[in-house]
Design a protein around this motif. Sequence first.
Motif, PDB file in Angstrom:
ATOM      1  N   ASP A   1       0.831  -1.217   0.000  1.00 16.96           N
ATOM      2  CA  ASP A   1       0.000   0.000   0.000  1.00 16.96           C
ATOM      3  C   ASP A   1       0.863   1.265   0.000  1.00 16.96           C
ATOM      4  O   ASP A   1       0.379   2.346   0.339  1.00 16.96           O
ATOM      5  N   SER A   2       2.137   1.120  -0.309  1.00 19.94           N
ATOM      6  CA  SER A   2       3.078   2.236  -0.516  1.00 19.94           C
ATOM      7  C   SER A   2       3.638   2.867   0.751  1.00 19.94           C
ATOM      8  O   SER A   2       4.188   3.962   0.701  1.00 19.94           O
ATOM      9  N   PHE A   3       3.476   2.213   1.901  1.00 16.36           N
ATOM     10  CA  PHE A   3       4.140   2.716   3.110  1.00 16.36           C
ATOM     11  C   PHE A   3       5.601   2.272   3.111  1.00 16.36           C
ATOM     12  O   PHE A   3       5.917   1.149   2.692  1.00 16.36           O
ATOM     13  N   ASN A   4       6.501   3.129   3.628  1.00 18.41           N
ATOM     14  CA  ASN A   4       7.797   2.647   4.112  1.00 18.41           C
ATOM     15  C   ASN A   4       7.489   1.851   5.377  1.00 18.41           C
ATOM     16  O   ASN A   4       6.696   2.311   6.201  1.00 18.41           O
ATOM     17  N   VAL A   5       8.119   0.712   5.557  1.00 17.18           N
ATOM     18  CA  VAL A   5       7.758  -0.124   6.709  1.00 17.18           C
ATOM     19  C   VAL A   5       8.965  -0.401   7.600  1.00 17.18           C
ATOM     20  O   VAL A   5      10.027  -0.820   7.116  1.00 17.18           O
ATOM     21  N   VAL A   6       8.779  -0.172   8.897  1.00 18.79           N
ATOM     22  CA  VAL A   6       9.780  -0.559   9.888  1.00 18.79           C
ATOM     23  C   VAL A   6       9.350  -1.899  10.476  1.00 18.79           C
ATOM     24  O   VAL A   6       8.298  -2.006  11.098  1.00 18.79           O
ATOM     25  N   VAL A   7      10.165  -2.909  10.204  1.00 20.02           N
ATOM     26  CA  VAL A   7       9.882  -4.285  10.637  1.00 20.02           C
ATOM     27  C   VAL A   7      10.566  -4.492  11.985  1.00 20.02           C
ATOM     28  O   VAL A   7      11.763  -4.728  12.057  1.00 20.02           O
ATOM     29  N   ASN A   8       9.788  -4.382  13.056  1.00 20.22           N
ATOM     30  CA  ASN A   8      10.363  -4.543  14.393  1.00 20.22           C
ATOM     31  C   ASN A   8      10.387  -6.023  14.803  1.00 20.22           C
ATOM     32  O   ASN A   8       9.516  -6.789  14.424  1.00 20.22           O
ATOM     33  N   TYR A   9      11.404  -6.380  15.582  1.00 14.93           N
ATOM     34  CA  TYR A   9      11.494  -7.739  16.139  1.00 14.93           C
ATOM     35  C   TYR A   9      12.253  -7.631  17.454  1.00 14.93           C
ATOM     36  O   TYR A   9      12.891  -6.591  17.725  1.00 14.93           O
ATOM     37  N   SER A  10      12.205  -8.702  18.276  1.00 13.71           N
ATOM     38  CA  SER A  10      13.016  -8.651  19.498  1.00 13.71           C
ATOM     39  C   SER A  10      14.131  -9.679  19.486  1.00 13.71           C
ATOM     40  O   SER A  10      15.184  -9.456  20.073  1.00 13.71           O
ATOM     41  N   GLY A  11      13.935 -10.820  18.820  1.00 17.78           N
ATOM     42  CA  GLY A  11      14.975 -11.842  18.815  1.00 17.78           C
ATOM     43  C   GLY A  11      15.232 -12.449  17.444  1.00 17.78           C
ATOM     44  O   GLY A  11      16.353 -12.893  17.161  1.00 17.78           O
ATOM     45  N   SER A  12      14.231 -12.496  16.594  1.00 18.40           N
ATOM     46  CA  SER A  12      14.317 -13.234  15.327  1.00 18.40           C
ATOM     47  C   SER A  12      14.870 -12.373  14.195  1.00 18.40           C
ATOM     48  O   SER A  12      14.142 -12.008  13.257  1.00 18.40           O
ATOM     49  N   GLU A  13      16.167 -12.074  14.282  1.00 22.45           N
ATOM     50  CA  GLU A  13      16.773 -11.148  13.312  1.00 22.45           C
ATOM     51  C   GLU A  13      16.708 -11.674  11.880  1.00 22.45           C
ATOM     52  O   GLU A  13      16.335 -10.943  10.959  1.00 22.45           O
TER      53      GLU A  13
ATOM     54  N   VAL B   1       9.662  -4.439  22.900  1.00 18.94           N
ATOM     55  CA  VAL B   1       8.674  -3.380  23.158  1.00 18.94           C
ATOM     56  C   VAL B   1       8.434  -3.135  24.649  1.00 18.94           C
ATOM     57  O   VAL B   1       7.896  -2.088  25.017  1.00 18.94           O
ATOM     58  N   SER B   2       8.840  -4.085  25.501  1.00 16.65           N
ATOM     59  CA  SER B   2       8.650  -3.873  26.940  1.00 16.65           C
ATOM     60  C   SER B   2       9.711  -2.934  27.534  1.00 16.65           C
ATOM     61  O   SER B   2       9.609  -2.526  28.689  1.00 16.65           O
ATOM     62  N   ASP B   3      10.709  -2.576  26.718  1.00 13.19           N
ATOM     63  CA  ASP B   3      11.838  -1.757  27.169  1.00 13.19           C
ATOM     64  C   ASP B   3      11.662  -0.321  26.629  1.00 13.19           C
ATOM     65  O   ASP B   3      11.727  -0.081  25.423  1.00 13.19           O
ATOM     66  N   VAL B   4      11.463   0.626  27.557  1.00 12.35           N
ATOM     67  CA  VAL B   4      11.151   2.007  27.162  1.00 12.35           C
ATOM     68  C   VAL B   4      12.242   2.600  26.279  1.00 12.35           C
ATOM     69  O   VAL B   4      11.956   3.242  25.254  1.00 12.35           O
ATOM     70  N   SER B   5      13.505   2.403  26.637  1.00 10.58           N
ATOM     71  CA  SER B   5      14.563   3.029  25.837  1.00 10.58           C
ATOM     72  C   SER B   5      14.684   2.364  24.467  1.00 10.58           C
ATOM     73  O   SER B   5      14.980   3.034  23.465  1.00 10.58           O
ATOM     74  N   ALA B   6      14.399   1.059  24.389  1.00 10.20           N
ATOM     75  CA  ALA B   6      14.431   0.383  23.085  1.00 10.20           C
ATOM     76  C   ALA B   6      13.312   0.926  22.183  1.00 10.20           C
ATOM     77  O   ALA B   6      13.502   1.075  20.964  1.00 10.20           O
ATOM     78  N   VAL B   7      12.173   1.215  22.772  1.00 11.16           N
ATOM     79  CA  VAL B   7      11.052   1.767  21.986  1.00 11.16           C
ATOM     80  C   VAL B   7      11.410   3.158  21.459  1.00 11.16           C
ATOM     81  O   VAL B   7      11.123   3.494  20.303  1.00 11.16           O
ATOM     82  N   LYS B   8      12.073   3.956  22.288  1.00 12.81           N
ATOM     83  CA  LYS B   8      12.530   5.287  21.811  1.00 12.81           C
ATOM     84  C   LYS B   8      13.485   5.116  20.639  1.00 12.81           C
ATOM     85  O   LYS B   8      13.399   5.835  19.635  1.00 12.81           O
ATOM     86  N   HIS B   9      14.396   4.161  20.757  1.00 10.34           N
ATOM     87  CA  HIS B   9      15.354   3.888  19.683  1.00 10.34           C
ATOM     88  C   HIS B   9      14.624   3.467  18.403  1.00 10.34           C
ATOM     89  O   HIS B   9      14.994   3.868  17.298  1.00 10.34           O
ATOM     90  N   LEU B  10      13.568   2.668  18.558  1.00  9.77           N
ATOM     91  CA  LEU B  10      12.768   2.226  17.402  1.00  9.77           C
ATOM     92  C   LEU B  10      12.177   3.437  16.666  1.00  9.77           C
ATOM     93  O   LEU B  10      12.271   3.542  15.433  1.00  9.77           O
ATOM     94  N   PHE B  11      11.600   4.349  17.415  1.00  6.31           N
ATOM     95  CA  PHE B  11      10.991   5.542  16.799  1.00  6.31           C
ATOM     96  C   PHE B  11      12.081   6.461  16.212  1.00  6.31           C
ATOM     97  O   PHE B  11      11.908   7.023  15.122  1.00  6.31           O
ATOM     98  N   ASP B  12      13.206   6.618  16.941  1.00  5.78           N
ATOM     99  CA  ASP B  12      14.314   7.451  16.433  1.00  5.78           C
ATOM    100  C   ASP B  12      14.816   6.914  15.096  1.00  5.78           C
ATOM    101  O   ASP B  12      15.022   7.676  14.145  1.00  5.78           O
ATOM    102  N   SER B  13      14.989   5.594  15.021  1.00  4.50           N
ATOM    103  CA  SER B  13      15.520   4.985  13.794  1.00  4.50           C
ATOM    104  C   SER B  13      14.563   5.193  12.628  1.00  4.50           C
ATOM    105  O   SER B  13      14.989   5.480  11.505  1.00  4.50           O
TER     106      SER B  13
END
Length: 246
Positions: free
Chosen positions: A29-41, A65-77
Amino acid sequence: MTETKQKTAIVTGASRGIGAAIAARLARDSFNVVVNYSGSEMAALEVVAKIEAAGGRAMAIKADVSDVSAVKHLFDSAETTFGGIDVLVNNAGIMKLAKIVDSDDDLFDSQVAINLKGTFNTMREAATRLRDGGSIVNLSTSVVGLKLETYSVYAGIKAAIETMTGIMAKEMRGRTITVNSVAPGPTSTELFLDGKSDEFINKLKMMSPMERLATPEDIANAVAFLAGPDGTWINGQTLRANGGLV
Ligand code: NAP
């Protein structure tokens, strides 16, 4: 189209199952997509490779996603790479089933940490970081309606997510940002199939008048509707995508 005009979606837990199907569909649908994962690289990188092979744009970002600073990093990236964020799909989740009498503290605490606090962490971040006109879609479950035995902690948390969804929709007043939930019924993924007998899987399958399990793509279709241009007047709602189960 410039970097900043193209819409960007973060899909949490997109390395497999429903999240991977949502990522693929939003990319189509033409979105850029951020594919988040926690272990399954490796699995997440495969989802990205498939999107790119089909002409889309995606990147994989590790964040629990349970880690606040990791979530900030996800949005920053996401912002750094794609110039802004328009859509958040809160799909990451785990499922541990037991009657309350048999549930240990880990069953409760791990699902609260990932499913509830994880969804809260990303919703709070999205509140200030989504561009106007965007949307949030949270994954619930149709067991909130069905109330199956052994699902009480898992479904109780999803009921809380449905409530947060309705309230946050109102809190986003003035931003033209919708907040909705999709509540799937039994869907053919590891989370659903693992540890269940063929007999129980078949029983759940036959409870739907469609007499089949959902595919991850069935659920991705509902999420894409709410995240896309046809869903802009749906706000604060939970859409049960379950083939008529409940
Ligand atoms: P799945 O196949 O088990 O996939 C779960 C995904 O979540 C994986 O990509 C996993 O990646 C990721 N994840 C797990 N913990 C995470 C964490 N702490 N941080 C970031 N990512 C994490 O599950 P699914 O069936 O596709 O379920 C997706 C969503 O739909 C869940 O919210 C679930 O509750 C909901 N749902 C599913 C069904 C069903 O029948 N399948 C029905 C109703 C609702 P890693 O391996 O990298 O951690």
